[in-house]
Design a protein around this motif. Structure first.
Motif, short mmCIF file in Angstrom:
data_model
loop_
_atom_site.label_atom_id
_atom_site.label_comp_id
_atom_site.label_asym_id
_atom_site.label_seq_id
_atom_site.Cartn_x
_atom_site.Cartn_y
_atom_site.Cartn_z
N LEU A 53 0.81 -1.21 0.00
CA LEU A 53 0.00 0.00 0.00
C LEU A 53 0.84 1.27 0.00
N PHE A 54 1.98 1.24 0.68
CA PHE A 54 2.67 2.51 0.94
C PHE A 54 4.12 2.55 0.46
N LYS A 55 4.68 1.48 -0.02
CA LYS A 55 6.05 1.49 -0.48
C LYS A 55 6.08 1.41 -2.00
N SER A 56 6.65 2.40 -2.62
CA SER A 56 6.63 2.48 -4.07
C SER A 56 7.68 1.55 -4.67
N GLN A 57 7.21 0.58 -5.41
CA GLN A 57 8.09 -0.30 -6.16
C GLN A 57 7.53 -0.43 -7.57
N ARG A 58 8.44 -0.69 -8.50
CA ARG A 58 7.99 -0.81 -9.89
C ARG A 58 8.26 -2.23 -10.37
N PHE A 59 7.16 -2.95 -10.70
CA PHE A 59 7.31 -4.32 -11.24
C PHE A 59 6.17 -4.57 -12.20
N VAL A 60 6.46 -4.38 -13.46
CA VAL A 60 5.50 -4.65 -14.52
C VAL A 60 6.10 -5.74 -15.38
N PRO A 61 5.66 -6.99 -15.22
CA PRO A 61 6.28 -8.11 -15.96
C PRO A 61 6.25 -7.88 -17.46
N ASN A 62 7.47 -7.99 -18.08
CA ASN A 62 7.61 -7.95 -19.54
C ASN A 62 7.20 -6.60 -20.14
N TYR A 63 7.24 -5.55 -19.33
CA TYR A 63 6.84 -4.23 -19.83
C TYR A 63 7.58 -3.18 -19.04
N LYS A 64 8.03 -2.12 -19.72
CA LYS A 64 8.76 -1.04 -19.07
C LYS A 64 8.00 0.25 -19.26
N CYS A 65 7.86 1.00 -18.20
CA CYS A 65 7.21 2.31 -18.30
C CYS A 65 7.76 3.20 -17.19
N ASP A 66 7.66 4.48 -17.42
CA ASP A 66 8.20 5.43 -16.44
C ASP A 66 7.08 6.11 -15.66
N THR A 67 5.84 5.72 -15.92
CA THR A 67 4.73 6.33 -15.19
C THR A 67 4.65 5.75 -13.80
N GLN A 68 4.11 6.52 -12.88
CA GLN A 68 4.00 6.06 -11.50
C GLN A 68 2.91 5.01 -11.40
N GLU A 69 3.20 3.97 -10.63
CA GLU A 69 2.24 2.89 -10.46
C GLU A 69 1.07 3.34 -9.59
N LYS A 70 -0.09 2.74 -9.88
CA LYS A 70 -1.28 3.03 -9.06
C LYS A 70 -1.95 1.72 -8.71
N LEU A 71 -2.04 1.43 -7.41
CA LEU A 71 -2.68 0.18 -6.95
C LEU A 71 -4.19 0.35 -6.99
N ILE A 72 -4.86 -0.57 -7.67
CA ILE A 72 -6.31 -0.47 -7.83
C ILE A 72 -7.06 -1.63 -7.17
N ALA A 73 -6.43 -2.81 -7.02
CA ALA A 73 -7.06 -3.99 -6.39
C ALA A 73 -5.97 -4.97 -5.99
N VAL A 74 -6.33 -5.88 -5.10
CA VAL A 74 -5.40 -6.89 -4.60
C VAL A 74 -6.03 -8.27 -4.80
N ILE A 75 -5.23 -9.21 -5.30
CA ILE A 75 -5.69 -10.59 -5.47
C ILE A 75 -4.90 -11.47 -4.49
N GLY A 76 -5.62 -12.16 -3.61
CA GLY A 76 -4.93 -13.06 -2.66
C GLY A 76 -5.70 -13.12 -1.35
N GLY A 77 -5.30 -14.06 -0.50
CA GLY A 77 -4.27 -15.02 -0.76
C GLY A 77 -4.85 -16.42 -0.92
N LEU A 78 -3.91 -17.36 -0.93
CA LEU A 78 -4.29 -18.75 -1.11
C LEU A 78 -4.94 -19.34 0.13
#
Length: 794
Positions: A53-78
């Motif tokens: 929620l609060f730590k900015s990290q950039r991880f977009v699999p197989n895609y590069k972008c310089d825009t800031q990430e925005k969290l919209i939903a969470v999937i989990g857990g098992l």
């Protein structure tokens, strides 16, 4: 690391790639993802959720972008606990959380977690599916192994109630550790020993396992430490029933183990359907596919047990406990969850765009969307996925697709095969919610492909019933034979039942057989005999009547009241003929006539006898000097007696036929193996009234004849009448108890015999002596002889 679960990540990436390449969903928008591991630890779950929620990290699999990430939903857990710990934080900020492996507890308040969505069905469907499975295979004595946590306790309490309601007993309940943990070697062997305890009861061949995959891994490890050769141990031959939270996995440290121990297991799995292109996506996977996927390299090393992997390794070469090429139920839930978020975001964008366009305000951008704005669109989401299934949430924010039932087939190379053998589908029609094809199931080798039994004791065979054993569970019982007249046509019946009225029990009391329809037929030996006797006496009566008519002018015929004699002979003739109404299949007409005809005709006959006797007495008394009885001598007195006595019987029969006439009926109770077609007398009271009146007339005739037995022979028939009425009364007095104690067609035979015997008594005793004189001693049939005998008597 459980390498098999890496498919969950790949399903997420596959779904995101599909959406990003689809111009119809979120055009000009690129979805990305961040992946965290909870390490099955509560503190790590809270920490990673806060980092998300609060730590900015950039991880977009197989895609590069310089825009800031925005969290919209969470999937989990098992796991359920992981999901609920995440929900503690995510619900505060109203982030949509779509869980793909968690079931709701009953005490979980939806208002407390309004942003919690489940890509799995309600667990109550699984409870009922388990019960239906046990009932289908008649497994009534089972063991339960449940994970030692809150979810396991909830499952045990829910199942104990359901199983008891369906007459299924728990032989034992054992707690299973969630994770492999021990302090020293002594603890390990102690845990292994406790793990072996459930297998002491050989009667319970069915074991229900509830927990998550790590609990199964731990359980399997304890078994291995207790006995490395446990797979070959005959005592471990069991049918395993696995709940949907469990997947058959092995960790990288368990290369030496396999899952043959669970051969033939029946698993409830979250419903899945193969998604087009997913297997091809997996086949293209390489360890250098994404340098920012830190899990991929570690997964590859663990899966293929290589430190310097070449990259030429193929995922399809891995045994299924380590990786599965078919989309699992959990991966299918993740795939649908990604699409649900995308469709909801797309619907939000269209809604806001339309609203701002009409209002003329600032244009709404996806980057401006807030997570809480997705909830109305998620709650009403409905779309068809690429597998051709409709995805939507019910009013409890759960998927309603039900469960698949699969059968585990293991192979010597440690590979597995899950064969779908049934399903639990609440959307199916009534009676089709649970289906299973048992012919497709492969059982554990020790069962020789025969249906395993799981009972407290041997099955009670048909013809017997269960009787509960004292001080034991209700599933333990003795087998006792069914009582007489009852049957049990299935195994293990709680009680014996009666056959339908038109059936009777077989010799072994394990089924019912149709009763034979029977009646007194004129074609069977008994019927032929009775009919022959009746016709014979009828012919004799006709012969005697002819003799009396031919010799009607002789003194003997004149002296015995000629007209009354004719009436008596005619009534006896009809008495014999009336017995024929009792033969053959009872019909409406014959039932209506036979008893009343018999009663009236016999009353006429007895009335004639009474009239003849009274006439003799009056005639004798009139011969005395100064007697006033002369005015009674003549035919009027005899006719009056006959008419009066017969009229009373006619009245009784008329009333009987008016209020409750006899009718054809089926007597299904009297005889065990026969249905008797009979005439129901309608009113038993009226029937016995007719007999009683006839008996009353007979008794009066007997008394009068007895008192007149010493009168002069020339005038006197009283001796013969006395004897004939004695026979008549004896026959009908014995008729009543005999009739009541006889059943079936023999009741009719008894009545016919009584009619013939009493009629024959009257005929032979009264008329044979006279015919003897008329035919063989005509010298005695003279007026001088009669006068001489009269003088001698006087």
């Amino acid at each position: 690391m459980l390498t098999k679960f890496y498919q969950h990540i790949l399903a997420l990436v596959f779904a995101i790639n599909e959406i990003n390449e689809d111009p119809h969903i979120l055009p000009n928008v690129t979805l990305g993802s961040r992946i965290y591991d909870s390490y099955y630890d509560m503190r790590m779950t809270y920490r990673t959720t806060l980092d998300l929620l609060f730590k900015s990290q950039r991880f977009v699999p197989n895609y590069k972008c310089d825009t800031q990430e925005k969290l919209i939903a969470v999937i989990g857990g098992l796991g359920s606990e992981t999901s609920y710990h995440m929900a503690d934080i995510l619900s505060l900020y109203k982030f949509p959380q779509l869980t793909y492996g968690s079931f709701a507890l009953e005490d979980m308040d939806a208002r407390k977690f309004p942003s919690f969505y489940r890509m799995v069905p309600n667990e109550n469907q699984q409870y009922m599916g388990v019960v239906q499975l046990l009932l289908h295979f008649r497994w009534m004595w089972i063991g339960l192994l449940a994970v030692n946590d809150e979810n396991g306790e909830h499952f045990v309490q829910s199942m104990e109630s359901l199983l008891s309601q369906n007459q299924i007993c728990l032989a034992f309940t054992t707690r299973v550790d969630k994770q492999f943990f021990w302090n020293d070697l002594g603890d390990l062997y102690g845990l292994a020993y406790n793990t072996y305890q459930p297998f002491a009861d050989n009667r319970s061949s069915t074991l229900l396992f509830y927990g998550e995959s790590m609990a199964l891994v731990t359980f399997n490890t304890y078994l291995f430490w207790g006995d490395a050769g446990y797979i070959e141990n005959p005592a471990f031959r069991r049918v395993w029933i696995m709940t949907a939270q469990i997947d058959f996995v092995l960790s990288g440290q368990q290369k030496g183990l396999d899952l043959q121990f669970f051969q033939g297991a029946i698993s409830f799995t979250i419903h899945t359907k193969e998604v087009r292109g997913f297997q091809k996506f997996l086949q293209l996977m390489k360890p250098d596919w994404s340098k920012k996927d830190y899990f991929l390299q570690y997964f590859w090393e663990q899966a293929f047990n290589c430190e310097a992997c070449t990259g030429e390794e193929k995922l399809e070469s891995l045994p299924e406990p380590f990786f599965e090429m078919h989309m699992s139920g959990h991966s299918y839930g993740i795939y649908n969850a990604v699409y649900a978020v995308a469709h909801a975001l797309h619907a939000l964008h269209l809604s806001r765009f339309s609203h701002t366009a009409k209002a003329g305000g600032k244009r709404f951008e996806i980057q401006d969307a807030q997570p809480c704005q997705l909830h109305p669109f998620l709650q009403g989401i409905s779309f068809n996925n690429s597998a051709g299934e409709t995805v939507f949430f019910n009013d409890k924010m759960e998927m309603g697709a039900g469960f698949d039932i699969t059968n585990l087939v293991t192979f010597a190379n440690k590979s597995l095969l899950h064969v779908k053998v049934g399903q639990v589908n609440p959307r199916a029609g009534k009676g089709k919610e649970f289906t299973i094809n048992e012919d497709m199931i492969v059982w554990q080798a020790g069962f020789n492909q025969e249906l395993p039994l799981s009972l407290c004791n041997d099955v009670c065979p048909p013809g017997s019933r269960k009787k509960k054993k004292e001080r034991e569970k209700f599933c333990c019982y003795d087998c006792i034979p069914c009582p007489k007249g009852k049957i049990s046509d299935q195994k293990d019946m709680n009680d014996c039942i009666k056959c339908p009225e038109d059936h009777y029990p077989t010799k072994n009391q394990d089924g019912c057989v149709f009763k034979v329809i029977t009646f007194l037929s004129s074609e069977e030996p008994l019927g032929i005999s009775l009919a022959s006797v009746a016709i014979s006496f009828s012919l004799i009566t006709v012969l005697m009547l002819g003799i009396f008519i031919k010799h009607r002018h002789t003194p003997l015929v004149k002296a015995n009241n000629r007209d009354v004699t004719y009436v008596l002979l005619l009534s006896l003739l009809f008495c014999f003929l009336s017995s024929l109404l009792f033969l053959g299949l009872p019909r409406k007409e014959s039932c209506f006539l036979r008893q009343s005809a018999f009663g009236i005709i016999f009353s006429v006959a007895v009335s004639c006898v009474l009239a003849k006797t009274v006439t003799v007495v009056v005639a004798f008394m009139a011969t005395k000097p100064g007697s006033n009885m002369r005015k009674w001598v003549g035919k009027r007195l005899a006719y009056s007696i006959i008419i009066l006595c017969s009229f009373l019987q006619v009245t009784i029969c008329t009333v009987w036929l008016k209020i409750s006439p006899p009718f054809p009926d089926f007597d299904m109770q009297s005889l065990t193996r026969e249905i008797v077609v009979e005439c129901n007398e309608g009113s038993a009271i009226m029937f016995y009234t007719v007999l009683a009146y006839m008996g009353f007339l007979s008794l009066i005739s007997l008394i009068v004849a007895f008192l007149a037995r010493k009168l002069p022979d020339s005038f006197n028939e009283a001796k013969f009448i006395t004897f004939s009425m004695l026979i008549f009364c004896s026959v009908w007095l014995s008729f009543v108890p005999t009739y009541l104690s006889t059943k079936g067609k023999y009741m009719v035979a008894v009545e016919i015999f009584s009619i013939l015997a009493s009629g024959a008594g009257l005929l032979l005793c009264i008329f044979c002596p006279k015919c003897y004189i008329i035919l063989l001693r005509p010298d005695l049939n003279r007026k001088q002889e009669i006068i001489r005998k009269k003088n001698c008597r006087i």
